[in-house]
Scaffold this motif. Structure first.
Motif, PDB file in Angstrom:
ATOM      1  N   ALA A 132     -32.350   0.968  90.705  1.00  0.00           N
ATOM      2  CA  ALA A 132     -31.132   0.137  90.780  1.00  0.00           C
ATOM      3  C   ALA A 132     -31.399  -1.079  91.649  1.00  0.00           C
ATOM      4  CB  ALA A 132     -29.979   0.953  91.362  1.00  0.00           C
ATOM      5  N   PRO A 133     -30.815  -2.249  91.294  1.00  0.00           N
ATOM      6  CA  PRO A 133     -30.971  -3.431  92.146  1.00  0.00           C
ATOM      7  C   PRO A 133     -30.258  -3.217  93.481  1.00  0.00           C
ATOM      8  CG  PRO A 133     -29.917  -3.980  90.029  1.00  0.00           C
ATOM      9  CD  PRO A 133     -29.961  -2.499  90.129  1.00  0.00           C
ATOM     10  N   ALA A 134     -30.892  -3.616  94.570  1.00  0.00           N
ATOM     11  CA  ALA A 134     -30.266  -3.446  95.883  1.00  0.00           C
ATOM     12  C   ALA A 134     -30.629  -4.613  96.776  1.00  0.00           C
ATOM     13  CB  ALA A 134     -30.729  -2.149  96.536  1.00  0.00           C
ATOM     14  N   LEU A 135     -29.708  -4.973  97.647  1.00  0.00           N
ATOM     15  CA  LEU A 135     -29.923  -6.056  98.593  1.00  0.00           C
ATOM     16  C   LEU A 135     -29.527  -5.555  99.970  1.00  0.00           C
ATOM     17  CD1 LEU A 135     -30.521  -9.236  98.647  1.00  0.00           C
ATOM     18  CD2 LEU A 135     -28.079  -9.429  98.978  1.00  0.00           C
ATOM     19  N   GLN A 136     -30.372  -5.801 100.947  1.00  0.00           N
ATOM     20  CA  GLN A 136     -30.077  -5.371 102.322  1.00  0.00           C
ATOM     21  C   GLN A 136     -29.465  -6.520 103.108  1.00  0.00           C
ATOM     22  OE1 GLN A 136     -31.167  -2.130 103.717  1.00  0.00           O
ATOM     23  NE2 GLN A 136     -29.711  -2.726 105.303  1.00  0.00           N
ATOM     24  N   ILE A 137     -28.376  -6.268 103.788  1.00  0.00           N
ATOM     25  CA  ILE A 137     -27.853  -7.205 104.783  1.00  0.00           C
ATOM     26  C   ILE A 137     -28.136  -6.599 106.146  1.00  0.00           C
ATOM     27  CG2 ILE A 137     -25.831  -8.331 105.774  1.00  0.00           C
ATOM     28  CD1 ILE A 137     -24.425  -8.112 103.108  1.00  0.00           C
ATOM     29  N   ASN A 138     -28.812  -7.347 107.002  1.00  0.00           N
ATOM     30  CA  ASN A 138     -28.969  -6.893 108.380  1.00  0.00           C
ATOM     31  C   ASN A 138     -27.969  -7.636 109.242  1.00  0.00           C
ATOM     32  OD1 ASN A 138     -30.948  -5.139 107.752  1.00  0.00           O
ATOM     33  ND2 ASN A 138     -32.611  -6.255 108.694  1.00  0.00           N
TER      34      ASN A 138
ATOM     35  N   GLY B  86     -27.701   5.438  82.801  1.00  0.00           N
ATOM     36  CA  GLY B  86     -27.406   5.402  81.376  1.00  0.00           C
ATOM     37  C   GLY B  86     -25.910   5.433  81.091  1.00  0.00           C
ATOM     38  N   ARG B  87     -25.104   5.848  82.084  1.00  0.00           N
ATOM     39  CA  ARG B  87     -23.647   5.900  81.890  1.00  0.00           C
ATOM     40  C   ARG B  87     -22.959   4.745  82.601  1.00  0.00           C
ATOM     41  NH1 ARG B  87     -21.982  11.762  83.803  1.00  0.00           N
ATOM     42  NH2 ARG B  87     -19.853  11.007  84.031  1.00  0.00           N
ATOM     43  N   VAL B  88     -23.383   4.481  83.849  1.00  0.00           N
ATOM     44  CA  VAL B  88     -22.751   3.434  84.652  1.00  0.00           C
ATOM     45  C   VAL B  88     -23.868   2.588  85.275  1.00  0.00           C
ATOM     46  CG1 VAL B  88     -21.234   2.966  86.624  1.00  0.00           C
ATOM     47  CG2 VAL B  88     -20.843   5.008  85.238  1.00  0.00           C
ATOM     48  N   ALA B  89     -23.805   1.273  85.057  1.00  0.00           N
ATOM     49  CA  ALA B  89     -24.782   0.366  85.685  1.00  0.00           C
ATOM     50  C   ALA B  89     -24.337   0.119  87.120  1.00  0.00           C
ATOM     51  CB  ALA B  89     -24.847  -0.947  84.927  1.00  0.00           C
ATOM     52  N   ILE B  90     -25.224   0.402  88.072  1.00  0.00           N
ATOM     53  CA  ILE B  90     -24.856   0.329  89.483  1.00  0.00           C
ATOM     54  C   ILE B  90     -25.826  -0.576  90.228  1.00  0.00           C
ATOM     55  CG2 ILE B  90     -24.616   1.661  91.635  1.00  0.00           C
ATOM     56  CD1 ILE B  90     -23.891   4.106  89.831  1.00  0.00           C
ATOM     57  N   SER B  91     -25.295  -1.463  91.078  1.00  0.00           N
ATOM     58  CA  SER B  91     -26.147  -2.160  92.042  1.00  0.00           C
ATOM     59  C   SER B  91     -25.551  -1.941  93.429  1.00  0.00           C
ATOM     60  CB  SER B  91     -26.277  -3.642  91.704  1.00  0.00           C
ATOM     61  OG  SER B  91     -25.003  -4.215  91.576  1.00  0.00           O
ATOM     62  N   VAL B  92     -26.364  -2.183  94.457  1.00  0.00           N
ATOM     63  CA  VAL B  92     -25.972  -1.765  95.805  1.00  0.00           C
ATOM     64  C   VAL B  92     -26.224  -2.877  96.820  1.00  0.00           C
ATOM     65  CG1 VAL B  92     -26.339  -0.042  97.625  1.00  0.00           C
ATOM     66  CG2 VAL B  92     -26.558   0.631  95.227  1.00  0.00           C
ATOM     67  N   ILE B  93     -25.255  -3.073  97.700  1.00  0.00           N
ATOM     68  CA  ILE B  93     -25.449  -3.901  98.897  1.00  0.00           C
ATOM     69  C   ILE B  93     -25.487  -2.947 100.079  1.00  0.00           C
ATOM     70  CG2 ILE B  93     -24.405  -5.626 100.424  1.00  0.00           C
ATOM     71  CD1 ILE B  93     -23.129  -6.863  97.895  1.00  0.00           C
ATOM     72  N   GLU B  94     -26.568  -3.026 100.848  1.00  0.00           N
ATOM     73  CA  GLU B  94     -26.752  -2.130 101.989  1.00  0.00           C
ATOM     74  C   GLU B  94     -26.516  -2.892 103.285  1.00  0.00           C
ATOM     75  OE1 GLU B  94     -27.489   0.956 102.590  1.00  0.00           O
ATOM     76  OE2 GLU B  94     -27.671   1.673 100.522  1.00  0.00           O
ATOM     77  N   GLY B  95     -25.714  -2.346 104.162  1.00  0.00           N
ATOM     78  CA  GLY B  95     -25.504  -2.973 105.468  1.00  0.00           C
ATOM     79  C   GLY B  95     -26.033  -2.085 106.578  1.00  0.00           C
ATOM     80  N   ASP B  96     -26.912  -2.637 107.396  1.00  0.00           N
ATOM     81  CA  ASP B  96     -27.407  -1.933 108.580  1.00  0.00           C
ATOM     82  C   ASP B  96     -27.682  -2.981 109.645  1.00  0.00           C
ATOM     83  OD1 ASP B  96     -27.822   0.996 108.113  1.00  0.00           O
ATOM     84  OD2 ASP B  96     -28.996   0.255 106.419  1.00  0.00           O
ATOM     85  N   GLN B  97     -27.763  -2.557 110.895  1.00  0.00           N
ATOM     86  CA  GLN B  97     -28.110  -3.527 111.932  1.00  0.00           C
ATOM     87  C   GLN B  97     -29.539  -4.024 111.727  1.00  0.00           C
ATOM     88  OE1 GLN B  97     -27.073  -1.921 115.852  1.00  0.00           O
ATOM     89  NE2 GLN B  97     -25.190  -3.119 115.723  1.00  0.00           N
TER      90      GLN B  97
ATOM     91  N   THR C  39     -33.613  -3.065 109.726  1.00  0.00           N
ATOM     92  CA  THR C  39     -34.488  -2.454 108.716  1.00  0.00           C
ATOM     93  C   THR C  39     -33.924  -2.594 107.305  1.00  0.00           C
ATOM     94  OG1 THR C  39     -33.736  -0.142 108.410  1.00  0.00           O
ATOM     95  CG2 THR C  39     -35.122  -0.623 110.365  1.00  0.00           C
ATOM     96  N   SER C  40     -34.824  -2.558 106.324  1.00  0.00           N
ATOM     97  CA  SER C  40     -34.383  -2.551 104.936  1.00  0.00           C
ATOM     98  C   SER C  40     -34.704  -1.204 104.305  1.00  0.00           C
ATOM     99  CB  SER C  40     -35.022  -3.705 104.167  1.00  0.00           C
ATOM    100  OG  SER C  40     -36.422  -3.647 104.302  1.00  0.00           O
ATOM    101  N   ASN C  41     -34.784  -0.167 105.132  1.00  0.00           N
ATOM    102  CA  ASN C  41     -35.120   1.174 104.639  1.00  0.00           C
ATOM    103  C   ASN C  41     -34.161   1.649 103.551  1.00  0.00           C
ATOM    104  OD1 ASN C  41     -36.962   1.023 106.656  1.00  0.00           O
ATOM    105  ND2 ASN C  41     -36.136   2.681 107.910  1.00  0.00           N
ATOM    106  N   ASP C  42     -32.864   1.426 103.770  1.00  0.00           N
ATOM    107  CA  ASP C  42     -31.881   1.946 102.819  1.00  0.00           C
ATOM    108  C   ASP C  42     -31.984   1.242 101.473  1.00  0.00           C
ATOM    109  OD1 ASP C  42     -31.097   3.793 104.637  1.00  0.00           O
ATOM    110  OD2 ASP C  42     -29.081   2.976 104.971  1.00  0.00           O
ATOM    111  N   ALA C  43     -32.140  -0.092 101.506  1.00  0.00           N
ATOM    112  CA  ALA C  43     -32.275  -0.822 100.241  1.00  0.00           C
ATOM    113  C   ALA C  43     -33.521  -0.353  99.493  1.00  0.00           C
ATOM    114  CB  ALA C  43     -32.327  -2.326 100.495  1.00  0.00           C
ATOM    115  N   GLU C  44     -34.587  -0.039 100.241  1.00  0.00           N
ATOM    116  CA  GLU C  44     -35.812   0.441  99.589  1.00  0.00           C
ATOM    117  C   GLU C  44     -35.584   1.806  98.934  1.00  0.00           C
ATOM    118  OE1 GLU C  44     -38.627   0.008 102.793  1.00  0.00           O
ATOM    119  OE2 GLU C  44     -38.331  -2.170 102.708  1.00  0.00           O
TER     120      GLU C  44
END
Lengths: 113, 289
Positions: free
Chosen positions: B151-157, B126-137, B139-144
Motif C-alpha cells: 500500500a502507498p504510505a507517506l510518513q510525517i515526522n 482486492g476489496r478496498v484500495a487503501i493508502s496511509v499517512i503515518e504520523g510519528d515524532q 523515524t519512518s519505521n511505520d510507513a515502511e
C-alpha cells in the motif's frame, strides 16, 4: 503539550489582525478559555512568551478569562452548571448531561498601538 | 516547532529540505533551515509562503502610519482553532470531491495501531484500495511497515509536535495523491490527549485501546473517546492472561460518549476484524453514496 500549537495559532491570528489594523505592536491579548476546554491556561501562558518573541506580539500581556461550564441534563430537563467535561449532573447525579458551554477557546480582543 | 514563522518543523520525510528567509518587523532578515521542501499547490489560505520566503508577522514596519500609535482595543472573537479548522474544511472538501474515505486513527503509543492497519490492508486487498499517512515524532519505521504490504504510505515526522494538524495532512495528501474512490488511513501520533483537539478533515476518528491498558482510560482521557465514532478494543487474544474487565471498559467509554460504536478485535489473530471491515465498507458507502 498541544498548548504550544494553540499558542502558535493565537500569535498567528494576533499578527494577522495587527497587520489588518496597521498596528505597530500588540500590547494585550485577551482570551476566553472555557473551564471544560482541553487547554491548560498555565501552559498557554508558559508558551506565549516564547512563541511571541520576534513578532509584533512580543511583550504583550496575555489575559485569560475562564468561562464557566454548563450543560443540559436530559433527566432533569434543565440547564445545570458542570465542573467536569463528562461529569455527573450536580442535581440528579446521572451522567446524561450534554455540554452547552465551557468549551470555548477564543481570542476575544486585542489591544494594539 | 518553528516559533518564527509558525509553520511548525513538521516534515514530510520524503521531501527535500530547504531554507526560509525571514524578514523581521524591523526589516532585518535571517535565514533558517526547514525540512519542508516539497513542491505544493497552495489551494488553501495560509501564511504568506513563497518557496523561498516565509514572511510571518513582517511587513508591519513599512505600513506604520504616524498618528496611529495610540492604544486601541479591537474585538476579534476568533476561535483559536479556526486556522486548523479552515485547513480541515479544505481537506474535507478535497476528500468529498475525490470520494476519498478518510479515517483518523488515534490511541496511546503501543496500542497496536500499525499492526491493525497492516492486517486490515492485507485482509482487504482486492476489496478496498487503501493508502496511509503515518504520523510519528521521528523515524519512518511505520510507513515502511505499511509499504511492505504494497500500500502507498507517506510518513510525517512532527519533530517535537504531539499531534498531526490539518495543515500537515493537507500537504501530505497532495504528495501522496490517494486514488479517487479509495480509503485513506491517517495514523496519528501515539497520544491520547492532543490529537483530540485537531480536526484533520476525516470522516471519523477511530480510537484504538488495548486490553493491556486500564479499563478506566476512557474516563482518564475523555476528550479522545468523546471525539471518536468507533472504538476498537485491541489485543483481545491476551484477555485470558489478564484481569482486564471488558464490560467495565465498554461502560466507561459509553459514559463519556453514548453514541460510540465499540468492537473487540485482535489484529494478531484476526478475531473481530470482520466486523471492523464491515463497518469500514458501510461507513465509506454512507460517506459517499
Amino acid at each position: 503539550m498541544h498548548e504550544m500549537a494553540l499558542t502558535e495559532s493565537i500569535v498567528e491570528i494576533a499578527c494577522e489582525e495587527a497587520r489588518k489594523q496597521s498596528a505597530r505592536r500588540v500590547t494585550r491579548v485577551r482570551l476566553d478559555v472555557g473551564l471544560l476546554s482541553h487547554a491548560e491556561p498555565d501552559a498557554l501562558t508558559f508558551c506565549f512568551e516564547a512563541v511571541a518573541a520576534g513578532t509584533v506580539v512580543e511583550g504583550a500581556l496575555l489575559e485569560i478569562e475562564r468561562t464557566p461550564g454548563a450543560g443540559w441534563c436530559l433527566d432533569c430537563g434543565k440547564s445545570v452548571g458542570i465542573a467536569e467535561r463528562f461529569g455527573a449532573c450536580p442535581e440528579c447525579g446521572q451522567y446524561r448531561v450534554r455540554m452547552t458551554a465551557g468549551d470555548e477557546l477564543k481570542i476575544r480582543e486585542l489591544e494594539i498601538e | 516547532m518553528c516559533t518564527v514563522c509558525g509553520c511548525g518543523d513538521a516534515k514530510l520525510v520524503e521531501s527535500e529540505a530547504h531554507e526560509h528567509v525571514h524578514t523581521r518587523p524591523d526589516g532585518t532578515t535571517f535565514t533558517h533551515h526547514h525540512d519542508h521542501g516539497h513542491e505544493h499547490a497552495h489551494a488553501h489560505d495560509h501564511h504568506a509562503h513563497r518557496h523561498d520566503t516565509v514572511d510571518y508577522g513582517g511587513g508591519l514596519a513599512g505600513v506604520h502610519v504616524p498618528g496611529m500609535s495610540q492604544e486601541r482595543v479591537i474585538k476579534i472573537e476568533r476561535d483559536i482553532l479556526s486556522k486548523n479548522d479552515a485547513h480541515a474544511a479544505d481537506n474535507r472538501r478535497a476528500f468529498a470531491r475525490d470520494h476519498i474515505f478518510a479515517l483518523n486513527f488515534v490511541s496511546s503509543p503501543g496500542s497496536g495501531k500499525t499492526s491493525l492497519l497492516v492486517r486490515t490492508i492485507k485482509d482487504l486487498a482486492g476489496r478496498v484500495a487503501i493508502s496511509v499517512i503515518e504520523g510519528d515524532q521521528q523515524t519512518s519505521n511505520d510507513a515502511e511497515r505499511i509499504r511492505a504490504t504494497g500500500a502507498p504510505a507517506l510518513q510525517i515526522n512532527t519533530g517535537k509536535g504531539c499531534h498531526l494538524d490539518a495543515h500537515m495532512v493537507g500537504h501530505a495528501v497532495e504528495t501522496l495523491a490517494p486514488a479517487p474512490g479509495s480509503t485513506l488511513f491517517i495514523e496519528n501520533v501515539g497520544n491520547l490527549v492532543c490529537p483530540a483537539a485537531f480536526d484533520l478533515g476525516e470522516a471519523h476518528k477511530v480510537v484504538v485501546l488495548s486490553v493491556t491498558e486500564g479499563e478506566d482510560k476512557p474516563l482518564k482521557y475523555p476528550d479522545m473517546f468523546a471525539a471518536a465514532d468507533l472504538m476498537l478494543l485491541n489485543k483481545s487474544d491476551l484477555l485470558p492472561h489478564l484481569d482486564f474487565d471488558v464490560s467495565a471498559c465498554l461502560a466507561n467509554a459509553l459514559r463519556v460518549n453514548p453514541r460510540l460504536r465499540t468492537l473487540i478485535v485482535s489484529a494478531r489473530t484476526g478475531e473481530g476484524m470482520a466486523a471492523f471491515y464491515a463497518w469500514i465498507e458501510a461507513s465509506a458507502r454512507a460517506a459517499h453514496p
